[in-house]
Design a protein around this motif. Structure first.
Motif, PDB file in Angstrom:
ATOM      1  N   VAL A   1     -19.540 -33.506 -18.345  1.00 48.67           N
ATOM      2  CA  VAL A   1     -19.523 -32.672 -19.420  1.00 48.67           C
ATOM      3  C   VAL A   1     -21.040 -33.900 -19.479  1.00 48.67           C
ATOM      4  O   VAL A   1     -22.263 -33.417 -19.427  1.00 48.67           O
ATOM      5  N   ALA A   2     -20.300 -35.662 -19.337  1.00 46.86           N
ATOM      6  CA  ALA A   2     -21.865 -36.713 -20.129  1.00 46.86           C
ATOM      7  C   ALA A   2     -23.019 -36.652 -19.151  1.00 46.86           C
ATOM      8  O   ALA A   2     -24.025 -36.431 -19.581  1.00 46.86           O
ATOM      9  N   PHE A   3     -22.095 -36.556 -17.425  1.00 44.37           N
ATOM     10  CA  PHE A   3     -23.553 -36.208 -16.655  1.00 44.37           C
ATOM     11  C   PHE A   3     -24.455 -35.380 -16.900  1.00 44.37           C
ATOM     12  O   PHE A   3     -25.504 -35.544 -16.462  1.00 44.37           O
ATOM     13  N   VAL A   4     -24.088 -34.168 -16.913  1.00 45.57           N
ATOM     14  CA  VAL A   4     -24.708 -32.904 -17.199  1.00 45.57           C
ATOM     15  C   VAL A   4     -25.171 -33.282 -18.155  1.00 45.57           C
ATOM     16  O   VAL A   4     -26.689 -32.449 -18.382  1.00 45.57           O
ATOM     17  N   ARG A   5     -24.952 -33.127 -19.270  1.00 47.24           N
ATOM     18  CA  ARG A   5     -25.910 -33.584 -20.234  1.00 47.24           C
ATOM     19  C   ARG A   5     -27.025 -34.423 -20.143  1.00 47.24           C
ATOM     20  O   ARG A   5     -27.906 -34.783 -20.943  1.00 47.24           O
ATOM     21  N   ALA A   6     -26.390 -35.638 -19.442  1.00 49.10           N
ATOM     22  CA  ALA A   6     -27.705 -36.849 -19.537  1.00 49.10           C
ATOM     23  C   ALA A   6     -28.925 -36.214 -18.413  1.00 49.10           C
ATOM     24  O   ALA A   6     -29.633 -36.341 -19.178  1.00 49.10           O
ATOM     25  N   LEU A   7     -28.066 -35.456 -17.791  1.00 45.69           N
ATOM     26  CA  LEU A   7     -28.961 -34.612 -16.291  1.00 45.69           C
ATOM     27  C   LEU A   7     -30.409 -33.750 -17.418  1.00 45.69           C
ATOM     28  O   LEU A   7     -31.296 -33.557 -17.414  1.00 45.69           O
TER      29      LEU A   7
ATOM     30  N   MET B   1     -36.833 -43.929  -7.653  1.00 44.27           N
ATOM     31  CA  MET B   1     -35.775 -44.121  -8.538  1.00 44.27           C
ATOM     32  C   MET B   1     -35.707 -42.544  -9.120  1.00 44.27           C
ATOM     33  O   MET B   1     -34.496 -42.752  -9.030  1.00 44.27           O
ATOM     34  N   GLN B   2     -36.383 -41.992 -10.023  1.00 46.58           N
ATOM     35  CA  GLN B   2     -36.025 -40.799 -10.575  1.00 46.58           C
ATOM     36  C   GLN B   2     -35.408 -39.826  -9.508  1.00 46.58           C
ATOM     37  O   GLN B   2     -33.677 -39.419 -10.738  1.00 46.58           O
ATOM     38  N   ILE B   3     -35.599 -39.446  -8.417  1.00 46.31           N
ATOM     39  CA  ILE B   3     -35.033 -38.892  -7.620  1.00 46.31           C
ATOM     40  C   ILE B   3     -33.285 -39.313  -7.535  1.00 46.31           C
ATOM     41  O   ILE B   3     -32.217 -38.539  -7.815  1.00 46.31           O
ATOM     42  N   VAL B   4     -33.100 -40.174  -7.446  1.00 46.96           N
ATOM     43  CA  VAL B   4     -32.191 -41.337  -7.336  1.00 46.96           C
ATOM     44  C   VAL B   4     -31.241 -41.440  -8.111  1.00 46.96           C
ATOM     45  O   VAL B   4     -30.653 -40.993  -8.427  1.00 46.96           O
ATOM     46  N   LEU B   5     -31.971 -41.363  -8.890  1.00 46.09           N
ATOM     47  CA  LEU B   5     -30.865 -41.619 -10.624  1.00 46.09           C
ATOM     48  C   LEU B   5     -30.255 -39.531 -10.537  1.00 46.09           C
ATOM     49  O   LEU B   5     -29.215 -39.927 -11.102  1.00 46.09           O
ATOM     50  N   ILE B   6     -31.308 -38.811 -10.648  1.00 48.35           N
ATOM     51  CA  ILE B   6     -31.134 -37.260 -10.696  1.00 48.35           C
ATOM     52  C   ILE B   6     -29.972 -36.361  -9.741  1.00 48.35           C
ATOM     53  O   ILE B   6     -28.807 -36.169 -10.512  1.00 48.35           O
ATOM     54  N   LEU B   7     -30.310 -37.004  -8.462  1.00 44.91           N
ATOM     55  CA  LEU B   7     -29.602 -37.097  -7.593  1.00 44.91           C
ATOM     56  C   LEU B   7     -27.958 -37.464  -7.624  1.00 44.91           C
ATOM     57  O   LEU B   7     -26.794 -36.683  -7.044  1.00 44.91           O
ATOM     58  N   SER B   8     -28.043 -39.089  -8.207  1.00 45.19           N
ATOM     59  CA  SER B   8     -26.945 -39.903  -8.705  1.00 45.19           C
ATOM     60  C   SER B   8     -26.013 -38.818 -10.011  1.00 45.19           C
ATOM     61  O   SER B   8     -24.711 -38.390 -10.011  1.00 45.19           O
ATOM     62  N   LEU B   9     -26.093 -38.090 -11.000  1.00 53.65           N
ATOM     63  CA  LEU B   9     -26.356 -37.959 -11.618  1.00 53.65           C
ATOM     64  C   LEU B   9     -25.402 -36.218 -11.598  1.00 53.65           C
ATOM     65  O   LEU B   9     -24.451 -35.750 -11.775  1.00 53.65           O
ATOM     66  N   VAL B  10     -25.892 -35.315 -10.210  1.00 49.89           N
ATOM     67  CA  VAL B  10     -25.593 -34.532  -9.680  1.00 49.89           C
ATOM     68  C   VAL B  10     -23.806 -34.654  -9.333  1.00 49.89           C
ATOM     69  O   VAL B  10     -23.032 -33.684  -9.567  1.00 49.89           O
ATOM     70  N   ALA B  11     -24.159 -35.885  -8.731  1.00 49.30           N
ATOM     71  CA  ALA B  11     -22.739 -36.153  -7.584  1.00 49.30           C
ATOM     72  C   ALA B  11     -21.777 -36.922  -8.842  1.00 49.30           C
ATOM     73  O   ALA B  11     -20.690 -36.366  -7.715  1.00 49.30           O
ATOM     74  N   ALA B  12     -22.320 -37.422  -9.351  1.00 52.42           N
ATOM     75  CA  ALA B  12     -21.355 -37.604 -10.341  1.00 52.42           C
ATOM     76  C   ALA B  12     -20.825 -36.551 -11.175  1.00 52.42           C
ATOM     77  O   ALA B  12     -19.668 -36.702 -11.686  1.00 52.42           O
ATOM     78  N   ALA B  13     -21.692 -35.606 -11.781  1.00 53.08           N
ATOM     79  CA  ALA B  13     -20.596 -34.460 -12.262  1.00 53.08           C
ATOM     80  C   ALA B  13     -20.092 -33.301 -11.899  1.00 53.08           C
ATOM     81  O   ALA B  13     -18.955 -33.413 -12.342  1.00 53.08           O
ATOM     82  N   ILE B  14     -20.245 -33.626 -10.322  1.00 51.98           N
ATOM     83  CA  ILE B  14     -19.255 -32.330  -9.777  1.00 51.98           C
ATOM     84  C   ILE B  14     -18.194 -33.188  -9.157  1.00 51.98           C
ATOM     85  O   ILE B  14     -17.359 -32.824  -9.286  1.00 51.98           O
ATOM     86  N   GLY B  15     -18.434 -34.399  -8.605  1.00 50.28           N
ATOM     87  CA  GLY B  15     -16.861 -35.002  -8.550  1.00 50.28           C
ATOM     88  C   GLY B  15     -16.167 -35.506  -9.350  1.00 50.28           C
ATOM     89  O   GLY B  15     -14.984 -34.662  -9.229  1.00 50.28           O
ATOM     90  N   SER B  16     -16.324 -36.143 -10.393  1.00 49.92           N
ATOM     91  CA  SER B  16     -15.665 -36.054 -11.850  1.00 49.92           C
ATOM     92  C   SER B  16     -15.195 -34.803 -12.260  1.00 49.92           C
ATOM     93  O   SER B  16     -13.914 -34.148 -12.014  1.00 49.92           O
ATOM     94  N   GLY B  17     -16.243 -33.467 -12.307  1.00 50.81           N
ATOM     95  CA  GLY B  17     -15.799 -32.180 -12.301  1.00 50.81           C
ATOM     96  C   GLY B  17     -14.680 -31.405 -11.636  1.00 50.81           C
ATOM     97  O   GLY B  17     -13.408 -31.122 -12.143  1.00 50.81           O
ATOM     98  N   LEU B  18     -14.520 -32.165 -10.093  1.00 51.18           N
ATOM     99  CA  LEU B  18     -13.773 -31.685  -8.779  1.00 51.18           C
ATOM    100  C   LEU B  18     -13.033 -32.244  -9.267  1.00 51.18           C
ATOM    101  O   LEU B  18     -11.182 -31.565  -9.071  1.00 51.18           O
ATOM    102  N   VAL B  19     -12.063 -33.589  -9.332  1.00 48.48           N
ATOM    103  CA  VAL B  19     -11.774 -34.036  -9.886  1.00 48.48           C
ATOM    104  C   VAL B  19     -10.669 -33.673 -11.212  1.00 48.48           C
ATOM    105  O   VAL B  19      -9.664 -34.043 -11.223  1.00 48.48           O
TER     106      VAL B  19
END
Length: 160
Positions: free
Chosen positions: A151-157, A1-19
């Motif tokens: 920023v929130a996703f990166v900080r959570a990571l 479950m930890q890897i799913v969370l980490i990958l989700s946070l990385v993808a969300a940080a990148i996605g929201s940053g690109l947007v």
């Protein structure tokens, strides 16, 4: 479950940053450039962008990032991790509400109204002037919200 969370946070940080970057471009120079050309040309250019964007890779970034944010919110609640979960919820809320939903509620209806107006005449010029101000204001909201979500996703990571 930890890897799913980490990958989700990385993808969300990148996605929201690109947007955020795409919205930032509109807020800082695209809409300013459009305001400097005749209303008929500005309306035509914006209408062309509005048709093109819904068929572009942007949609494959914008919508899935919103869905991913909902997944992150659920993961944050299901497995509460204190500050990390609070940051995950904040990032998800910022993106889903202030970026994604504000687009649907505010920017898209303005785009639809712009599509219906003729490119010249007093009515078109008045709509264009209002559109430039109102659409850009809501775009600023989307820009800041998407950036803060990233920023929130990166900080959570950093603390998960």
């Amino acid at each position: 479950m930890q890897i799913v969370l980490i990958l989700s946070l990385v993808a969300a940080a990148i996605g929201s940053g690109l947007v955020a970057g795409i919205f930032f471009a509109f807020s800082t120079f695209i809409m300013t450039a459009f305001s400097r050309i005749p209303a008929e040309q500005g309306i035509a250019a914006m209408n062309s962008i509005n048709v093109t964007i819904v068929r572009s890779p942007f949609m494959a970034l914008f919508v899935p990032t919103a869905i991913l944010c909902l997944v992150i919110a659920v993961l944050a609640v299901i497995n509460w991790r204190g500050g990390a979960s609070a940051l995950m919820l904040a990032g998800a809320a910022l993106y889903v509400i202030a970026s994604f939903l504000s687009t649907i509620i505010f920017n898209v209806p303005m785009n639809d109204a712009l599509e219906k107006v003729s490119g010249n005449g007093a009515e078109a010029a008045a709509l264009w002037a209002t559109y430039l101000t109102d659409w850009t204001w809501w775009n600023h909201v989307r820009t800041v919200a998407s950036l803060l979500a990233s920023v929130a996703f990166v900080r959570a990571l950093m603390i998960v």
